[in-house]
Design a protein around this motif. Structure first.
Motif, short mmCIF file in Angstrom:
data_model
loop_
_atom_site.label_atom_id
_atom_site.label_comp_id
_atom_site.label_asym_id
_atom_site.label_seq_id
_atom_site.Cartn_x
_atom_site.Cartn_y
_atom_site.Cartn_z
N LYS A 27 23.60 45.19 77.39
CA LYS A 27 22.88 46.35 77.54
C LYS A 27 23.58 47.46 77.81
O LYS A 27 24.76 47.15 78.67
CB LYS A 27 21.78 46.34 78.79
N LEU A 28 23.27 48.58 77.08
CA LEU A 28 24.16 49.86 77.54
C LEU A 28 23.31 50.45 78.35
O LEU A 28 21.94 50.99 78.12
CB LEU A 28 24.17 50.74 76.17
N HIS A 29 23.73 50.74 79.74
CA HIS A 29 22.99 51.48 80.63
C HIS A 29 23.18 52.83 80.59
O HIS A 29 22.37 53.59 80.87
CB HIS A 29 23.53 51.09 82.10
N ASP A 30 24.26 53.64 80.46
CA ASP A 30 24.61 54.89 80.91
C ASP A 30 25.58 55.44 79.78
O ASP A 30 26.64 54.81 79.74
CB ASP A 30 24.66 55.16 82.18
N VAL A 31 25.48 56.59 79.12
CA VAL A 31 26.69 57.30 78.88
C VAL A 31 26.78 58.81 79.27
O VAL A 31 25.68 59.53 79.41
CB VAL A 31 26.43 57.46 77.02
N ASP A 32 27.90 59.15 79.85
CA ASP A 32 27.94 60.35 80.17
C ASP A 32 29.33 60.88 79.51
O ASP A 32 30.20 60.94 79.90
CB ASP A 32 28.48 60.25 81.90
N ALA A 33 28.84 61.80 78.51
CA ALA A 33 29.92 62.52 77.63
C ALA A 33 30.60 63.34 78.50
O ALA A 33 31.66 63.48 78.16
CB ALA A 33 29.04 62.93 76.44
N LYS A 34 29.98 64.20 79.51
CA LYS A 34 30.70 65.29 80.16
C LYS A 34 31.75 64.45 81.22
O LYS A 34 32.96 64.91 81.04
CB LYS A 34 29.81 65.83 81.05
N ARG A 35 31.33 63.30 81.64
CA ARG A 35 32.49 62.71 82.48
C ARG A 35 33.45 61.72 81.54
O ARG A 35 34.44 61.16 82.08
CB ARG A 35 31.75 61.68 83.53
N PHE A 38 30.85 55.38 80.39
CA PHE A 38 29.69 54.90 80.15
C PHE A 38 29.57 53.42 80.95
O PHE A 38 30.51 53.00 81.26
CB PHE A 38 29.64 54.39 78.39
N SER A 39 28.40 52.81 80.93
CA SER A 39 27.95 51.69 81.56
C SER A 39 27.69 50.64 80.81
O SER A 39 26.57 50.96 80.14
CB SER A 39 27.30 51.83 82.78
N ILE A 40 27.93 49.41 80.80
CA ILE A 40 27.33 48.37 80.19
C ILE A 40 27.11 47.06 81.14
O ILE A 40 27.85 46.71 82.01
CB ILE A 40 27.98 47.77 78.89
N SER A 41 26.23 46.15 80.61
CA SER A 41 26.12 44.60 81.40
C SER A 41 26.58 43.57 80.10
O SER A 41 26.28 44.01 79.27
CB SER A 41 24.71 44.67 81.69
N GLY A 42 26.93 42.70 80.70
CA GLY A 42 27.00 41.43 79.63
C GLY A 42 27.92 40.43 80.24
O GLY A 42 28.04 40.26 81.48
N TYR A 43 28.45 39.65 79.49
CA TYR A 43 28.96 38.32 79.74
C TYR A 43 30.46 38.53 79.34
O TYR A 43 30.87 38.62 78.14
CB TYR A 43 28.45 37.07 78.99
#
Length: 126
Positions: A27-35, A38-43
């Motif tokens: 899963k792609l949780h969050d994308v912050d282009a300004k900062r 990005f955040s992801i979950s996985g194995y």
């Protein structure tokens, strides 16, 4: 000795220990282009061979064909590679979903569910 890496193909500790890695993104949780993050979950999975862990399979008179440990190799008395992700901001390991398996030839396979925050340069020009 969990602090000493496995011997290489020539039975010495000279040369590299080959480690293979894989990241299966769930899963792609969050994308912050300004900062620029990005955040992801996985194995996060890794595998290597440690001939010191070899044992006889059932075909060779042994008791089992696969040893499963319900934790990451780093939390056992096994040697594990010290892996890093260059653009990592933070990591959370979900240890109750970790698994380490050892096969008769000394092959070690490890899988750990992770939540990662990473940096990345975004090009938003058209």
């Amino acid at each position: 000795d969990p602090t000493r890496r496995p011997p290489c193909g020539n039975d010495t500790h000279e040369g590299p220990t080959i480690i293979e890695v894989q990241m299966r993104v769930i899963k792609l949780h969050d994308v912050d282009a300004k900062r620029g993050s990005f955040s992801i979950s996985g194995y996060f999975r890794s595998w290597w061979t440690d001939p010191r862990l070899a044992y006889n399979s059932t075909d060779a008179g042994g008791c089992m064909d696969l040893i499963s440990l319900p934790m990451p190799a780093q939390k056992t008395n096994l040697w594990a590679p010290d892996l890093y992700i260059d653009n990592l901001l933070s990591v959370e390991e979900i240890t109750n979903s970790a698994l380490t398996q050892i096969s008769p030839d000394g092959g070690v396979w490890q899988s750990v569910k992770v939540d990662l925050s990473l940096t990345m340069a975004f090009d938003l020009s058209l």
